[in-house]
Scaffold this motif. Structure first.
Motif, PDB file in Angstrom:
ATOM      1  N   HIS A  77      48.483   5.965  51.894  1.00  0.00           N
ATOM      2  CA  HIS A  77      47.237   6.546  51.545  1.00  0.00           C
ATOM      3  C   HIS A  77      47.455   6.465  53.544  1.00  0.00           C
ATOM      4  O   HIS A  77      47.387   7.205  54.051  1.00  0.00           O
ATOM      5  CB  HIS A  77      46.544   5.551  51.352  1.00  0.00           C
ATOM      6  CG  HIS A  77      45.012   6.177  51.390  1.00  0.00           C
ATOM      7  ND1 HIS A  77      44.762   6.884  50.967  1.00  0.00           N
ATOM      8  CD2 HIS A  77      44.164   4.993  51.749  1.00  0.00           C
ATOM      9  CE1 HIS A  77      43.390   7.003  51.505  1.00  0.00           C
ATOM     10  NE2 HIS A  77      43.296   5.753  52.258  1.00  0.00           N
ATOM     11  N   ARG A  78      48.047   4.862  53.970  1.00  0.00           N
ATOM     12  CA  ARG A  78      47.048   4.379  55.255  1.00  0.00           C
ATOM     13  C   ARG A  78      48.615   5.503  56.101  1.00  0.00           C
ATOM     14  O   ARG A  78      48.415   5.611  57.115  1.00  0.00           O
ATOM     15  CB  ARG A  78      47.785   3.286  55.038  1.00  0.00           C
ATOM     16  CG  ARG A  78      46.884   2.444  55.287  1.00  0.00           C
ATOM     17  CD  ARG A  78      45.342   2.403  55.039  1.00  0.00           C
ATOM     18  NE  ARG A  78      45.338   1.425  56.562  1.00  0.00           N
ATOM     19  CZ  ARG A  78      44.293   1.796  57.234  1.00  0.00           C
ATOM     20  NH1 ARG A  78      42.604   2.293  56.962  1.00  0.00           N
ATOM     21  NH2 ARG A  78      44.485   1.542  58.502  1.00  0.00           N
ATOM     22  N   LEU A  79      49.878   5.795  55.646  1.00  0.00           N
ATOM     23  CA  LEU A  79      50.810   6.237  56.002  1.00  0.00           C
ATOM     24  C   LEU A  79      50.376   7.704  56.663  1.00  0.00           C
ATOM     25  O   LEU A  79      50.290   8.471  57.554  1.00  0.00           O
ATOM     26  CB  LEU A  79      51.480   6.506  55.536  1.00  0.00           C
ATOM     27  CG  LEU A  79      52.424   5.001  55.582  1.00  0.00           C
ATOM     28  CD1 LEU A  79      54.307   5.240  55.084  1.00  0.00           C
ATOM     29  CD2 LEU A  79      52.986   4.592  57.350  1.00  0.00           C
ATOM     30  N   GLU A  80      49.431   8.396  55.138  1.00  0.00           N
ATOM     31  CA  GLU A  80      49.073   9.498  55.198  1.00  0.00           C
ATOM     32  C   GLU A  80      48.051   9.303  55.774  1.00  0.00           C
ATOM     33  O   GLU A  80      47.290  11.081  56.368  1.00  0.00           O
ATOM     34  CB  GLU A  80      48.742  10.367  53.944  1.00  0.00           C
ATOM     35  CG  GLU A  80      50.181  10.453  52.839  1.00  0.00           C
ATOM     36  CD  GLU A  80      49.512   9.832  51.642  1.00  0.00           C
ATOM     37  OE1 GLU A  80      48.296  10.567  50.838  1.00  0.00           O
ATOM     38  OE2 GLU A  80      50.476  10.680  50.770  1.00  0.00           O
ATOM     39  N   HIS A  81      46.789   8.975  56.367  1.00  0.00           N
ATOM     40  CA  HIS A  81      45.326   9.039  56.719  1.00  0.00           C
ATOM     41  C   HIS A  81      46.017   8.585  58.003  1.00  0.00           C
ATOM     42  O   HIS A  81      44.554   8.892  58.760  1.00  0.00           O
ATOM     43  CB  HIS A  81      44.492   8.743  55.731  1.00  0.00           C
ATOM     44  CG  HIS A  81      44.178   8.753  54.538  1.00  0.00           C
ATOM     45  ND1 HIS A  81      44.764   8.643  53.614  1.00  0.00           N
ATOM     46  CD2 HIS A  81      43.861  10.121  54.735  1.00  0.00           C
ATOM     47  CE1 HIS A  81      44.526   9.503  52.457  1.00  0.00           C
ATOM     48  NE2 HIS A  81      43.860  10.828  53.151  1.00  0.00           N
ATOM     49  N   ASP A  82      46.369   7.626  58.672  1.00  0.00           N
ATOM     50  CA  ASP A  82      46.147   6.662  59.814  1.00  0.00           C
ATOM     51  C   ASP A  82      48.013   6.331  60.291  1.00  0.00           C
ATOM     52  O   ASP A  82      48.498   5.356  59.816  1.00  0.00           O
ATOM     53  CB  ASP A  82      45.795   5.821  60.160  1.00  0.00           C
ATOM     54  CG  ASP A  82      45.572   5.169  61.513  1.00  0.00           C
ATOM     55  OD1 ASP A  82      46.020   5.519  61.635  1.00  0.00           O
ATOM     56  OD2 ASP A  82      44.794   4.200  61.716  1.00  0.00           O
ATOM     57  N   ARG A  83      48.968   7.231  61.643  1.00  0.00           N
ATOM     58  CA  ARG A  83      49.968   7.386  61.075  1.00  0.00           C
ATOM     59  C   ARG A  83      50.552   6.262  62.264  1.00  0.00           C
ATOM     60  O   ARG A  83      51.215   5.243  62.368  1.00  0.00           O
ATOM     61  CB  ARG A  83      50.622   8.943  61.625  1.00  0.00           C
ATOM     62  CG  ARG A  83      50.617  10.033  60.428  1.00  0.00           C
ATOM     63  CD  ARG A  83      51.877  10.267  61.199  1.00  0.00           C
ATOM     64  NE  ARG A  83      52.401  10.906  59.160  1.00  0.00           N
ATOM     65  CZ  ARG A  83      53.247  10.919  58.905  1.00  0.00           C
ATOM     66  NH1 ARG A  83      54.195   9.724  59.228  1.00  0.00           N
ATOM     67  NH2 ARG A  83      53.524  11.211  57.623  1.00  0.00           N
ATOM     68  N   GLU A  84      49.087   6.207  63.166  1.00  0.00           N
ATOM     69  CA  GLU A  84      49.184   4.483  63.806  1.00  0.00           C
ATOM     70  C   GLU A  84      49.012   3.420  63.549  1.00  0.00           C
ATOM     71  O   GLU A  84      49.325   2.521  63.963  1.00  0.00           O
ATOM     72  CB  GLU A  84      48.063   5.515  65.434  1.00  0.00           C
ATOM     73  CG  GLU A  84      48.296   6.436  65.678  1.00  0.00           C
ATOM     74  CD  GLU A  84      50.049   6.724  66.432  1.00  0.00           C
ATOM     75  OE1 GLU A  84      50.424   5.370  66.918  1.00  0.00           O
ATOM     76  OE2 GLU A  84      50.205   7.559  66.194  1.00  0.00           O
ATOM     77  N   VAL A  85      48.948   2.963  62.575  1.00  0.00           N
ATOM     78  CA  VAL A  85      48.611   1.943  61.740  1.00  0.00           C
ATOM     79  C   VAL A  85      49.749   1.145  62.255  1.00  0.00           C
ATOM     80  O   VAL A  85      50.514   1.370  62.146  1.00  0.00           O
ATOM     81  CB  VAL A  85      48.134   1.878  60.275  1.00  0.00           C
ATOM     82  CG1 VAL A  85      49.372   2.496  59.712  1.00  0.00           C
ATOM     83  CG2 VAL A  85      47.799   1.255  59.781  1.00  0.00           C
ATOM     84  N   GLN A  86      49.178  -0.116  62.363  1.00  0.00           N
ATOM     85  CA  GLN A  86      49.695  -1.619  62.935  1.00  0.00           C
ATOM     86  C   GLN A  86      49.568  -2.878  62.011  1.00  0.00           C
ATOM     87  O   GLN A  86      48.492  -2.483  61.358  1.00  0.00           O
ATOM     88  CB  GLN A  86      49.522  -1.707  64.150  1.00  0.00           C
ATOM     89  CG  GLN A  86      49.390  -0.465  65.154  1.00  0.00           C
ATOM     90  CD  GLN A  86      50.947  -0.383  65.887  1.00  0.00           C
ATOM     91  OE1 GLN A  86      51.795  -1.036  65.811  1.00  0.00           O
ATOM     92  NE2 GLN A  86      51.141   0.844  65.917  1.00  0.00           N
ATOM     93  N   GLU A 100      43.789  -5.982  53.847  1.00  0.00           N
ATOM     94  CA  GLU A 100      43.582  -3.619  53.525  1.00  0.00           C
ATOM     95  C   GLU A 100      43.294  -3.932  51.706  1.00  0.00           C
ATOM     96  O   GLU A 100      42.585  -2.963  51.965  1.00  0.00           O
ATOM     97  CB  GLU A 100      44.542  -3.460  54.274  1.00  0.00           C
ATOM     98  CG  GLU A 100      44.527  -3.155  55.360  1.00  0.00           C
ATOM     99  CD  GLU A 100      43.087  -2.257  56.162  1.00  0.00           C
ATOM    100  OE1 GLU A 100      42.905  -0.778  55.663  1.00  0.00           O
ATOM    101  OE2 GLU A 100      43.072  -2.280  57.378  1.00  0.00           O
ATOM    102  N   TRP A 116      47.454  -8.745  57.150  1.00  0.00           N
ATOM    103  CA  TRP A 116      47.598  -7.112  56.769  1.00  0.00           C
ATOM    104  C   TRP A 116      47.040  -6.645  55.174  1.00  0.00           C
ATOM    105  O   TRP A 116      45.726  -5.824  55.567  1.00  0.00           O
ATOM    106  CB  TRP A 116      48.048  -6.318  56.980  1.00  0.00           C
ATOM    107  CG  TRP A 116      48.321  -4.529  57.054  1.00  0.00           C
ATOM    108  CD1 TRP A 116      47.434  -4.034  57.950  1.00  0.00           C
ATOM    109  CD2 TRP A 116      48.807  -3.890  56.357  1.00  0.00           C
ATOM    110  NE1 TRP A 116      47.406  -2.643  57.925  1.00  0.00           N
ATOM    111  CE2 TRP A 116      48.082  -2.493  56.456  1.00  0.00           C
ATOM    112  CE3 TRP A 116      49.314  -3.945  54.728  1.00  0.00           C
ATOM    113  CZ2 TRP A 116      48.183  -1.604  55.841  1.00  0.00           C
ATOM    114  CZ3 TRP A 116      49.488  -3.144  54.280  1.00  0.00           C
ATOM    115  CH2 TRP A 116      49.372  -1.665  55.015  1.00  0.00           C
TER     116      TRP A 116
END
Length: 103
Positions: free
Chosen positions: A45-54, A66, A62
């Motif tokens: 989900h995070r990769l699909e909606h926020d590719r810049e997630v650190q 989250e 984390w």
């Protein structure tokens, strides 16, 4: 009506114990699988909606930050009680600045 001998009763109890142990193992595997599915769903989900997630500060931190926002069912949150609770050596809002956090 004939009574069962002690040996027969012990054998019956041992069979019941084995059955319960198998059921417990199956339940533990199901919980483990559910946890993996939920964490995988969060990451996807995070990769699909926020590719810049650190994921700075470590994966466990984390996830503690989250997962509560991501999990909507109480039963799902219960699966991660061990992960979501702050560790003894990690700062929490209540102990930041009072010297109780490890540095």
């Amino acid at each position: 009506m004939a009574r069962k001998s002690i040996g027969e009763r012990l054998a019956q109890l041992e069979a019941q114990r084995k059955t319960l142990q198998i059921r417990l193992s199956k339940q533990e595997r199901a919980i483990d699988t559910r946890r993996k599915v939920l964490i995988g769903a969060l990451v996807l989900h995070r990769l699909e909606h926020d590719r810049e997630v650190q994921i700075g500060g470590g994966l466990a931190e984390w996830l503690r930050r989250e997962l509560p926002k991501f999990l909507t069912r109480d039963g799902d949150r219960d699966l991660f009680d061990d992960l979501l609770k702050p560790q003894a050596n990690e700062p929490t809002i209540g102990n930041i600045g009072n010297g109780s956090a490890a540095s």
